[in-house]
Design a protein around this motif. Structure first.
Motif, mmCIF file in Angstrom:
data_model
loop_
_atom_site.group_PDB
_atom_site.id
_atom_site.type_symbol
_atom_site.label_atom_id
_atom_site.label_comp_id
_atom_site.label_asym_id
_atom_site.label_seq_id
_atom_site.Cartn_x
_atom_site.Cartn_y
_atom_site.Cartn_z
ATOM 1 N N SER A 156 0.844 -1.195 0.000
ATOM 2 C CA SER A 156 0.000 0.000 0.000
ATOM 3 C C SER A 156 0.872 1.235 0.000
ATOM 4 N N TRP A 157 0.264 2.361 -0.381
ATOM 5 C CA TRP A 157 1.016 3.624 -0.433
ATOM 6 C C TRP A 157 1.588 3.966 0.947
ATOM 7 N N GLY A 158 0.805 3.784 1.980
ATOM 8 C CA GLY A 158 1.256 4.161 3.319
ATOM 9 C C GLY A 158 2.376 3.278 3.834
ATOM 10 N N GLN A 159 2.326 1.981 3.516
ATOM 11 C CA GLN A 159 3.334 1.047 4.011
ATOM 12 C C GLN A 159 4.590 1.036 3.148
ATOM 13 N N LYS A 160 4.601 1.777 2.072
ATOM 14 C CA LYS A 160 5.751 1.817 1.184
ATOM 15 C C LYS A 160 6.924 2.485 1.900
ATOM 16 N N PRO A 161 8.135 1.849 1.904
ATOM 17 C CA PRO A 161 9.299 2.506 2.526
ATOM 18 C C PRO A 161 9.620 3.828 1.836
ATOM 19 N N ALA A 162 9.848 4.855 2.626
ATOM 20 C CA ALA A 162 10.161 6.176 2.069
ATOM 21 C C ALA A 162 11.573 6.161 1.493
ATOM 22 N N SER A 163 11.691 6.585 0.244
ATOM 23 C CA SER A 163 13.011 6.619 -0.397
ATOM 24 C C SER A 163 13.731 7.911 -0.060
ATOM 25 N N PHE A 222 23.930 9.533 -5.657
ATOM 26 C CA PHE A 222 22.913 10.009 -4.728
ATOM 27 C C PHE A 222 22.088 8.858 -4.153
ATOM 28 N N ASN A 223 21.950 7.777 -4.926
ATOM 29 C CA ASN A 223 21.161 6.607 -4.507
ATOM 30 C C ASN A 223 19.737 7.016 -4.165
ATOM 31 N N PRO A 224 18.987 7.530 -5.120
ATOM 32 C CA PRO A 224 17.668 8.107 -4.831
ATOM 33 C C PRO A 224 16.655 7.111 -4.290
ATOM 34 N N THR A 225 16.811 5.829 -4.612
ATOM 35 C CA THR A 225 15.812 4.845 -4.159
ATOM 36 C C THR A 225 16.195 4.203 -2.833
ATOM 37 N N GLY A 226 17.325 4.589 -2.246
ATOM 38 C CA GLY A 226 17.746 4.026 -0.964
ATOM 39 C C GLY A 226 16.764 4.385 0.137
ATOM 40 N N SER A 227 16.684 3.522 1.148
ATOM 41 C CA SER A 227 15.721 3.731 2.223
ATOM 42 C C SER A 227 16.312 4.608 3.330
ATOM 43 N N VAL A 228 15.446 5.076 4.227
ATOM 44 C CA VAL A 228 15.809 5.921 5.362
ATOM 45 C C VAL A 228 15.276 5.239 6.619
ATOM 46 N N THR A 229 16.100 5.132 7.665
ATOM 47 C CA THR A 229 15.653 4.454 8.886
ATOM 48 C C THR A 229 14.875 5.409 9.788
ATOM 49 N N ARG A 230 14.164 4.799 10.752
ATOM 50 C CA ARG A 230 13.356 5.588 11.684
ATOM 51 C C ARG A 230 14.248 6.446 12.593
ATOM 52 N N ALA A 231 15.403 5.907 12.989
ATOM 53 C CA ALA A 231 16.321 6.679 13.829
ATOM 54 C C ALA A 231 16.894 7.865 13.061
ATOM 55 N N GLN A 232 17.142 7.662 11.761
ATOM 56 C CA GLN A 232 17.660 8.749 10.935
ATOM 57 C C GLN A 232 16.647 9.887 10.821
ATOM 58 N N LEU A 233 15.395 9.530 10.619
ATOM 59 C CA LEU A 233 14.370 10.565 10.487
ATOM 60 C C LEU A 233 14.181 11.318 11.801
ATOM 61 N N ALA A 234 14.282 10.615 12.949
ATOM 62 C CA ALA A 234 14.138 11.272 14.250
ATOM 63 C C ALA A 234 15.200 12.344 14.440
ATOM 64 N N THR A 235 16.427 12.036 14.069
ATOM 65 C CA THR A 235 17.508 12.999 14.246
ATOM 66 C C THR A 235 17.310 14.214 13.358
#
Length: 912
Positions: A156-163, A222-235
């Motif tokens: 689903s759109w919501g469960q898709k990992p954010a690139s 740049f690796n545009p499709t690489g994922s971002v972790t939850r800890a990374q987004l928190a920081t």
């Protein structure tokens, strides 16, 4: 793409830091945040801020690289957890990222559940997230047209990992820079994978790069499709708070005006607010990712507190610079209306004070205004964060001190004639003293030497000079004298004090006995005699009991080269002839130190050797033999080797000893197998071992000294060492070991990294000396001295006489002129006692990351072929910026650093 954080840059560059933390894919280099997720029962598992303890997430431990950011946002209610977990390493989903952005912008009050159902059909999200996604569409954080083309066939759109590309858009739009980004859409990003970046995202990537936010990952990608972790987004969002004017209901930022046990007071928008703190309150600074101590929070600095109902859940120092201004002048008088008058240069000025103003002396101790004498130099400090500019401190910089107080002795400097004391208020103060200082305990007069750190005292000061010190409890003392007797049950000791009479003292249960050359000495090793006993220094505790006995001199007489006439094993009486054929009689006992060709000598084992004609060396007091050595070897320097006459001559002391050999003796050298007499030369120091009959040479051992660095210490007395990158191992349990300050040590007290000089008798270590190593910066140098600045900031001028060695750039030079101001050096003594300076290798690099497990740092590569990017750190590596000491963990991605290396190990890191 990695991002860097420049603390001194404009706020736009701080934004870059935020993205930097979020986007970097290397471990520990980035940042992000978590959201509560829907449970299997369709309920939301959330942890509210009010009830959140420091350890609210069991998978975020103290010291975790993103701990600061995760918990700050958790206490602010911006991020939530799930069943006590944060799942920091999970890839963040699009619906989580959107929800976090809405909370970060403090827009939750704009949520409308009625509009939540108006999502595009392809944007399927969990029920909890629908209002957030709807509001994000309304605010333009995400674009409805862009999201309609997303492939949702697998999830689903919501469960898709954010690139990384998608998150970049979300973040730039959250910073209200959407228009700027779109203006750069037609420009190439310059990354090798530019073609892989969506056309609609290139402007966002360009903006991040132009703001000095982003750099590529390895290979300039740049690796545009690489994922971002939850800890990374928190920081990211945590750091982003400094770029917005958003106010959070439980977050206060102000200036510290009070620090008491259990409380911190801030002035916030002109009002004083108190917050309760305790031992579990986490403290951080803006520029550090790791926790700091509560003592790092200082008065009048800018601090952010997250908490509710007056309790601090999180404290962060935003600006560590005290917001005060100072005026210095000469105190004139106190005035009515809570004012003082001072002369500032030629001008007379007045300053107000109130009940909150602190009056302190030059040592920082609290005083009264009435204690300040006319013409004292004072400093008036006023806060600068309010329009009132209240006086916060009036400090005496120099003036006359007259006082009496109680305290504890902190330090005594006999050379500088100063004593530091910690007074009843807990403040440290230092005073000079003269020869007229009176020191007492009960009714006994003591000397300055009797004052020990930790002693509780009452003291008086007049005209800033100590007058009296009265000890409130006994202190440890030292006395010297001649040892006369140890009591039969070893509970008492009798000695003759220097210049005095006999005294008896009680011994503690196990007093320490120190005798140079005897390891683990006991009371039985001491020599007692009314006239020739050991000269000792006794340490007495506060109860006047002996706790330590150190032998500082022995009156024993030597007698070398005597010949045995007879020995009676029953009476233990030994008769010998000296070199002049004069007879002497001595008695042996259990205290006689024995030495013959064995590692564990005993009297029973020695007796069979005490036959007529055996040659001995001995020492004695009266008729008592203190030591007895069967001559089985000679030590000296070779004066001649006569291979035709088959004899070797040594210069030993003041005599020449010539010993024949019948068969060619074995020659033993350290690090050389198969040595022969041809390898020896005149002047070599050697040990010649004799045969059983003491008449011929059996072995010649070359005495050498070599320097090593300890690599490992094993429990069986064996150590592993290295020299010139070559490793070897040997046993030192039978050697005499000496620490760098001259003290006797055991093999277990050697540590990895010790530099040691080992004296070998052939291949056997006989003595080990720990060499003092000094790491410092050269601040000045001339022909006979070097001034060094140590890592602790202190400077020392080292006089250098005799030979010197300067090892620099692979060459060994012999002049101090080879040193340059700014050189980092290791100063040691070489095996020949010459002073040696090893100049550290210098490298300028850009920091990448820190490997705490391997205690290494990684730096940015100069090119893809550069393999020299990983460096081991010394255990006590010195990290600093100018005169400010830092931790390795405080270094940030892309920081410019200078490395100083010794044998490829980083000893110092200087942040530019």
């Amino acid at each position: 793409m990695t991002f860097k954080y420049n603390h001194s840059s404009h706020s736009k560059k701080v934004v870059s830091a935020v993205l930097a933390g979020m986007m970097a894919l290397s471990a520990g280099g980035a940042a992000m945040a978590a959201e509560s997720t829907e449970t299997g029962q369709g309920q939301t598992a959330a942890v509210t801020n009010a009830a959140a303890p420091t350890g609210m997430f069991s998978d975020i431990k103290v010291g975790y690289w993103a701990e600061k950011h995760v918990y700050k946002l958790a206490y602010q209610g911006i991020l939530l957890g799930n069943n006590g977990l944060f799942r920091p390493g999970d890839a963040v989903t699009q619906q989580e990222a959107v929800t976090m952005a809405i909370r970060f912008m403090n827009q939750e009050d704009q949520l409308n559940t009625d509009k939540a159902t108006a999502l595009p059909t392809n944007m399927e999200v969990g029920n909890y997230f629908k209002p957030y996604v709807a509001l994000a569409l309304q605010l333009g954080l995400i674009d409805k047209t862009e999201e309609s083309t997303v492939d949702v066939s697998k999830t689903s759109w919501g469960q898709k990992p954010a690139s990384r590309e998608w998150i970049t858009k979300l973040l730039i739009r959250s910073l209200d820079k959407d228009a700027e980004a779109k203006a750069q859409n037609n420009q190439s990003t310059g990354f090798a994978d530019n073609a892989s970046i969506s056309d609609g995202a290139k402007g966002y990537v360009n903006l991040a790069v132009n703001l000095d936010l982003a750099k590529g990952v390895e290979g300039n990608k740049f690796n545009p499709t690489g994922s971002v972790t939850r800890a990374q987004l928190a920081t990211f969002f945590s750091r982003g708070e400094s770029l917005t004017d958003t106010k959070y209901p439980n977050t206060s930022t102000g200036y510290v005006t009070g620090l008491k046990d259990g409380q911190i007071t801030l002035v916030v928008d002109g009002k004083a607010v108190n917050f309760a703190v305790n031992s579990s309150t986490p403290y951080f600074t803006k520029d550090s990712e790791t926790r700091v101590s509560a003592t790092d929070v200082k008065l009048y600095t800018k601090v952010m507190v997250v908490g509710s109902v007056g309790g601090a859940s999180y404290v962060e120092v935003v600006d560590a610079r005290p917001q005060v201004e100072s005026v210095e002048g000469t105190f004139a008088r106190s005035l009515s209306g809570n004012k003082i008058g001072i002369f500032v240069g030629e001008n007379y000025e007045t300053y107000s004070y109130d009940e909150a103003t602190a009056f302190v002396d030059q040592n920082g101790n609290a005083i009264k205004l009435s204690d300040i004498t006319v013409d004292s130099m004072i400093e008036v400090q006023r806060e600068t964060f309010s329009t009132d500019k209240k006086t916060v401190v009036i400090r005496v910089k120099s003036g006359i001190v007259n006082k009496s107080d109680n305290g504890v002795v902190a330090e005594v400097s006999a050379s500088g004639k100063t004593i530091k004391l910690v007074n009843t208020a807990g403040n440290t103060e230092q005073f000079t003293y003269s020869d007229n200082l009176i020191i007492t305990y009960q009714n006994r007069i003591l000397s300055v030497a009797d004052l020990k750190a930790g002693s509780t005292v009452k003291y008086t000061v007049k005209d800033s000079v100590l007058q009296t010190i009265a000890l409130s409890q006994g202190v440890e003392q030292s006395v010297r004298g001649t040892l006369v007797e140890i009591g039969g049950n070893q509970s008492t000791l009798t000695f003759k004090r220097e210049g005095g009479s006999l005294e008896a003292k009680l011994l503690t249960e196990k007093p320490e006995v120190i005798i140079n050359g005897i390891q683990d000495a006991t009371l039985n090793d001491l020599i007692t005699d009314a006239t020739n006993g050991d000269k000792v220094e006794l340490t007495l505790n506060s109860e006047d009991q002996v706790t330590r006995i150190q032998v500082i001199g022995r009156q024993m007489e030597p007698m070398n080269g005597v010949t045995v006439v007879s020995y009676n094993s029953k009476t233990k009486v030994l008769t010998v002839l000296d070199s002049n054929k004069k007879p002497f009689v001595f008695t042996l006992d259990e205290k006689t130190k024995l030495d013959y060709n064995t590692s564990k000598p005993t009297l029973a084992g020695l007796e069979s050797l005490l036959n007529d004609g055996r040659k001995l060396d001995l020492t004695y007091v009266g008729t008592r033999a203190l030591s007895l050595k069967v001559i089985y070897k000679y030590e000296g320097t070779i004066s001649s080797i006569d291979t035709s006459g088959r004899k070797i001559s040594l210069l030993s002391g003041n005599q020449t000893i010539t010993v024949p050999y019948s068969t060619v003796p074995t020659v033993e050298m350290y690090n050389k197998s198969g040595a022969s007499l041809g390898d020896l030369k005149i002047g070599d120091k050697v040990t010649v071992t004799l045969g059983a009959n003491q008449d011929v040479v059996q072995k010649v051992s070359l005495n050498t000294v070599a320097q090593f660095e300890v690599v490992a210490v094993e429990t069986n007395g064996r150590i592993r060492v290295k020299s010139d990158l070559l490793t070897s191992q040997f046993y030192v349990d039978q050697a005499v070991l000496t620490g760098e300050n001259g003290q006797t040590i055991t093999p277990a007290q050697l540590t990895i990294g010790n530099l040691i000089n080992v004296t070998f008798e052939g291949a056997t270590p006989k003595a080990v000396l720990v060499v003092k190593r000094t790491l410092a910066e050269v601040t000045s140098v001339d022909a006979s001295s070097v001034t060094l600045k140590m890592f602790n900031g202190q400077s020392e001028t080292v006089p250098v006489s005799g030979s010197v060695k300067v090892v620099k750039s692979g060459s060994t030079l012999t002049s101090l002129n080879s040193l340059t101001v700014g050189d980092r050096v290791e100063m040691t003594k070489d095996t020949d006692n010459s002073t040696r300076f090893r100049v550290l290798t210098v490298m300028s690099k850009q920091f990448w990351s820190y490997d705490g497990v391997g205690n290494q740092i990684l730096v940015k590569r100069e090119s893809t072929s550069d393999t020299n990017y990983r460096f081991a750190l010394a255990s006590g590596v010195f990290v600093h910026q100018a005169d400010n000491t830092l931790s390795v963990q405080s270094l940030k991605d892309n920081d410019n650093i200078v490395l100083y290396l010794l044998n490829n190990v980083v000893m110092e890191i200087q942040k530019q």
